[in-house]
Write an enzyme that holds these catalytic residues in place. Structure first.
Site, PDB file in Angstrom:
ATOM      1  CB  ALA A  33      -0.858  -0.111   1.274  1.00 17.75           C
ATOM      2  CG  ASP A  34       5.317   3.165   0.887  1.00 16.70           C
ATOM      3  OD1 ASP A  34       5.302   3.644   2.189  1.00 16.70           O
ATOM      4  OD2 ASP A  34       5.830   3.589   0.145  1.00 16.70           O
TER       5      ASP A  34
END
Length: 438
Positions: free
Chosen positions: A384-385
């Site tokens: 998700a980064d």
């Protein structure tokens, strides 16, 4: 066992191990627990009629060989005499076959089953290795699951300590020839973004980065240490991914700094404060929180946070959502529902993520940052980064920004060192933003 049975503790590169003997035969070895006291207690439980003693000459030589092997030096443990009396024939065959696996190599459970003439018994082989009384001497760490997945490991630290021992052996073998070790893998992590911005991700990477794999049972993780061999990790990634390898020189040497972890409560409190804020603003607010709720050590404590009012917490600059998150965290810590550092040391990554994300306001991303920058776990890929995904797009020519699914697919080639790959991907973004700062 007779009265001549004894055990001794000894220091190695992976921690304080132990060995038990009967005459000139080894009856058991023990990998480090979360503290020396627990390792000693474990030996006394396993061998209740033993006494702690100075090992005789034959056993002392075995200890020296174990220490050498775990420090990356060639060491042949194949001739060590083991006490196999009372073990079922199947387990004896498994252990004898495992002892023939050279350092720097791995085999699968299925391959080992075929070696002993029992094809189709991979699960039974795994069960036998899970009950191995002689870890390292019988190198169960060199046996992995199908497709290179690491498989289980019953020692404290779980698969992490297994990969660490393999790192040590791989580093030693790489000095002479390319490592032949099967890539140790685990199932790809699922990820759902929490409410932390990519701006915070970049700031955390740059200023709050820290790692100390296998944290010791105590108040603070040791600074300046990784729980895996970075040289071996970089070498593995170079072999596994030509695109990444071509960029590593430009991106610079792997340099993941270490930040101390005083407690799980302290780390999560700071993570909550930093969410969706610049590093400077978050540091100011956390400083105010420390002044408001600090104990004798100058850090916020659960009891003090629970004693201050909502208005006082809001006054330091916290949003309503962060106040609720901090109060939930403090409640959990105060009633003993928050795992300690010593407990986390024995848990795998997914279990840690599951436990930490029970806390209000802590999402998967925050838990993964803890795994990377506080525990130094080697195989974390925070899908998700946004910064990491942007780095993938830069290096692999994927536009627009690649999806988590695309990153996860690429990440399969980086196991078991996806943390190191993540660092290089973040570094690529840093250099794009500031070419002169490389």
């Amino acid at each position: 066992m007779g009265a001549d049975v004894g055990f001794a503790m000894f220091d190695t590169a992976i921690g304080r191990c132990a060995i038990a003997w009967c005459g000139d035969r080894v009856v058991g070895t023990q990998l480090p627990e979360t503290s020396s006291a627990k390792t000693r207690q474990r030996m006394q439980t396993r061998f209740p009629r033993t006494r702690e003693a100075i090992p005789p000459a034959d056993i002392a030589r075995v200890v020296n060989d174990l220490v050498a092997l775990l420090s990356g030096q060639p060491s042949d443990l194949g001739a060590v005499s083991l006490d196999l009396d009372g073990l079922p024939p199947f387990r004896r065959r498994v252990y004898e076959a495992a002892r023939r696996i050279p350092a720097g190599d791995t085999v699968t459970y299925g391959a080992l089953a075929r070696t002993i003439g029992a094809p189709g018994s991979a699960r039974s082989v795994g069960n036998a290795l899970g009950r191995n009384p002689f870890p390292i001497i019988v190198p169960c760490h060199r046996v992995v699951a199908a497709n290179g997945r690491p498989g289980g490991f019953t020692a404290a630290g779980g698969v992490g300590i297994k990969l660490r021992i393999l790192d040590i052996e791989n580093a030693a073998s790489t000095n002479a020839a390319p490592a032949r070790t099967t890539s140790a893998r685990s199932a790809p992590a699922r990820s759902a973004p929490d409410k932390t911005s990519s701006k915070t991700a970049s700031a955390t990477t740059a200023s709050a980065a820290g790692s100390a794999a296998n944290p010791l049972a105590g108040a603070e993780t040791p600074a300046g240490r990784l729980g895996f061999d970075p040289a071996a990790a970089v070498a593995r990634l170079r072999r596994a991914d030509q695109v990444l390898a071509a960029q590593m020189h430009r991106l610079g040497p792997f340099d993941l700094p270490v930040r101390p972890t005083f407690s799980v409560f302290d780390m999560l409190a700071e993570a909550i404060v930093h969410q969706q804020l610049s590093t400077k603003a978050a540091a100011t607010i956390f400083g105010r929180l420390r002044a408001l709720g600090a104990g004798a050590g100058g850090r916020p404590t659960p009891a003090r946070i629970l004693r201050v009012s909502d208005d006082e917490l809001r006054a330091v600059g916290l949003s309503r959502a962060k106040v609720l998150a901090l109060q939930d965290l403090a409640n959990r810590a105060d009633r003993g529902a928050l795992p300690g550092l010593d407990e986390l040391a024995g848990m795998d990554d997914d279990s840690i993520v599951a436990r930490l994300t029970e806390v209000r306001g802590i999402g998967r991303w925050s838990a993964e940052m803890f795994l990377i920058f506080r525990l130094g776990r080697p195989d974390v890929l925070p899908l998700a980064d946004q910064g990491l995904r942007r780095g993938v797009g830069l290096l692999y020519g994927i536009a627009p920004i690649p999806t988590p699914e695309q990153v996860a697919e690429l990440g399969e080639r980086w196991r078991p060192y996806r943390t190191v790959a993540s660092w290089y991907l973040w570094r690529a973004v840093e250099l794009e933003r500031n070419p002169a700062g490389g």
